[in-house]
Design a protein around this motif. Sequence first.
Motif, PDB file in Angstrom:
ATOM      1  N   GLY A  73       0.811  -1.211   0.000  1.00 30.31           N
ATOM      2  CA  GLY A  73       0.000   0.000   0.000  1.00 30.31           C
ATOM      3  C   GLY A  73       0.846   1.263   0.000  1.00 30.31           C
ATOM      4  N   SER A  74       0.265   2.363  -0.439  1.00 31.38           N
ATOM      5  CA  SER A  74       0.960   3.651  -0.435  1.00 31.38           C
ATOM      6  C   SER A  74       1.109   4.149   1.003  1.00 31.38           C
ATOM      7  CB  SER A  74       0.178   4.676  -1.260  1.00 31.38           C
ATOM      8  OG  SER A  74      -1.135   4.824  -0.742  1.00 31.38           O
ATOM      9  N   PRO A  80      -4.606   3.129   6.415  1.00 30.02           N
ATOM     10  CA  PRO A  80      -5.516   3.456   5.314  1.00 30.02           C
ATOM     11  C   PRO A  80      -5.915   4.933   5.238  1.00 30.02           C
ATOM     12  CG  PRO A  80      -6.779   2.620   7.150  1.00 30.02           C
ATOM     13  CD  PRO A  80      -5.338   2.618   7.593  1.00 30.02           C
ATOM     14  N   TRP A  81      -5.383   5.832   6.053  1.00 31.75           N
ATOM     15  CA  TRP A  81      -5.946   7.168   6.255  1.00 31.75           C
ATOM     16  C   TRP A  81      -5.707   8.098   5.061  1.00 31.75           C
ATOM     17  CZ3 TRP A  81      -8.174   4.855   9.788  1.00 31.75           C
ATOM     18  CH2 TRP A  81      -7.506   4.107  10.775  1.00 31.75           C
ATOM     19  N   ILE A  82      -6.799   8.818   4.679  1.00 31.71           N
ATOM     20  CA  ILE A  82      -6.748   9.755   3.551  1.00 31.71           C
ATOM     21  C   ILE A  82      -7.513  11.015   3.952  1.00 31.71           C
ATOM     22  CG2 ILE A  82      -7.314  10.104   1.098  1.00 31.71           C
ATOM     23  CD1 ILE A  82      -7.486   7.012   0.908  1.00 31.71           C
ATOM     24  N   PRO A  83      -6.990  12.209   3.657  1.00 25.23           N
ATOM     25  CA  PRO A  83      -7.729  13.447   3.960  1.00 25.23           C
ATOM     26  C   PRO A  83      -9.015  13.554   3.148  1.00 25.23           C
ATOM     27  CG  PRO A  83      -5.414  13.881   3.537  1.00 25.23           C
ATOM     28  CD  PRO A  83      -5.656  12.482   3.129  1.00 25.23           C
ATOM     29  N   GLY A  89      -2.434   7.558  -2.586  1.00 31.85           N
ATOM     30  CA  GLY A  89      -1.318   7.214  -3.457  1.00 31.85           C
ATOM     31  C   GLY A  89      -1.554   5.850  -4.098  1.00 31.85           C
ATOM     32  N   ARG A  90      -0.725   5.513  -5.077  1.00 27.87           N
ATOM     33  CA  ARG A  90      -0.903   4.244  -5.798  1.00 27.87           C
ATOM     34  C   ARG A  90      -0.154   3.114  -5.092  1.00 27.87           C
ATOM     35  NH1 ARG A  90      -0.376   7.776 -10.396  1.00 27.87           N
ATOM     36  NH2 ARG A  90      -2.357   7.859 -11.529  1.00 27.87           N
TER      37      ARG A  90
END
Length: 492
Positions: A73-74, A80-83, A89-90
């Motif tokens: 994972g990126s 797994p956190w994303i704003p 990311g890829r």
Amino acid sequence: MNGQTIAETLELIKGAYALNKTITTSNQLVAYDLQAPAKNLYPVVTPLRNKIPRVKGNGGVATNWRTVKSIVGSGYDSSPWIPEGQRSGRMSYNTAAVAANYVTIGEEDAVTFEAEHAGEGFENVRATMATRLLQKTMLKEENAILGGNNSLQLGTCGNASLSAAGTGATLPAATYSVIVVALTLEGYINSNLTTGVATQKTVTGADGQTYVINGGSSNKSSSVTQAVTLGQTLSATVAYVTGAVAYAWFVGTVGNELLQAVTTIPSIAISAPLTTGTQNASAITADNSTNSLGFDGLLTTAMKPANGAYYVQMPVGTAGTGTPLTASGRGSVNEIDTMLKSMWDQFQLSATVLYVNSQELKNMTTKVLTNNSGPLLRYDLPADGKQPYGLVANGTISWYYNPFTASGGQMIPVMLHPKVPPGTIIGWCEELPLWYQNNNVGNVAEVHCRNDYYQLDYPLTKRMWESGVYAEEVLAVYAPFAMAVITGIGNG
């Protein structure tokens, strides 16, 4: 001629031909009660060959596949956190291309015309020859599937560490030299005290051509010496060699080191006078551990460090004794529990079968059936009540419970294999669990056959029927990490 004359004539004939002696069975004037056909008193035990699926290949010199070893994972791989409103990311992949070259296995035999004719009424010699050819090919294939070694070189065995101590031994006082040779499974099977350590053998085929097969032995260590006084025991240990399941020990005066023992632990203790031996260490001149004509078997695959399988050598322990398995006190074996836990922790899978030698089956049973484990055992009585107090002596374990599974536990069969050496336990996950989603691996291992068993009956060039049984195949192990091996277990 009257009766008296006849009697007189018979007496004269008896005297002339010495027929006055009694005829008994010792004169061999008897029938020959030969039971037909011949009794074939040899075992054909091939559990791996029988169990591993055989899959048709598609030509070529090798079977090839590509493995996705992991998906990465990126960012932090496990986070797994994303704003809000942004994109991740890829991810990336860890892949590898794998090829397993096809090899040929086989055996040949021949029956002369005279043997065929002489066998009439006893057995169909040509038919039984074909059966035995197939059986011998299967036995050789079983050894290859278990311990074939194409790529894991043993190299040169390390030097032994020697010591002398104790009292009461009968080993004569002298300065002894010790040389060690490491053995693969093939080397262990091919070597013994009578014929010596297997190095190389040149085979002359039925077509007159020759080829060379390696026996499965490392190059010898250097000579190490130790002075021993009468009453002392000579002890020798050596560092484990990756890929070895046994060690051959040459002992004697310098330059006259003769083969004294083959052990499945990396040590030996000598307290009695040396035997005369049949092989000098000078016969070992090179590393003959791999066979370019073969493929890697299950054991070799598990032992190769790059494959990531669980591979543990027991602590060296006391020379000549080693380190035995240890009881957990709760009806299990510590070393096997550690192995099963490691397989789950690293790869989230479990061994579905254990293959052991008779020595380890006995030792496992001893460790499991202790006073501490007694309250955990259950004894079932037959419902009909005909044998309310019936007990069976000398029982052994046939299953081993593995608690380290996502389903809460699994019973693993413990299987005897005649070619698994003493001191070795093999664990194998035969099918990947369901959570290996979309794995495209129907079987963890397959025998990929470019051309499965076929029999060749050769044109007559002599007064004999010549025949061979062959197969063109390779063992394809798609998930080598699904295997586990413990070696160097002391007996006890």
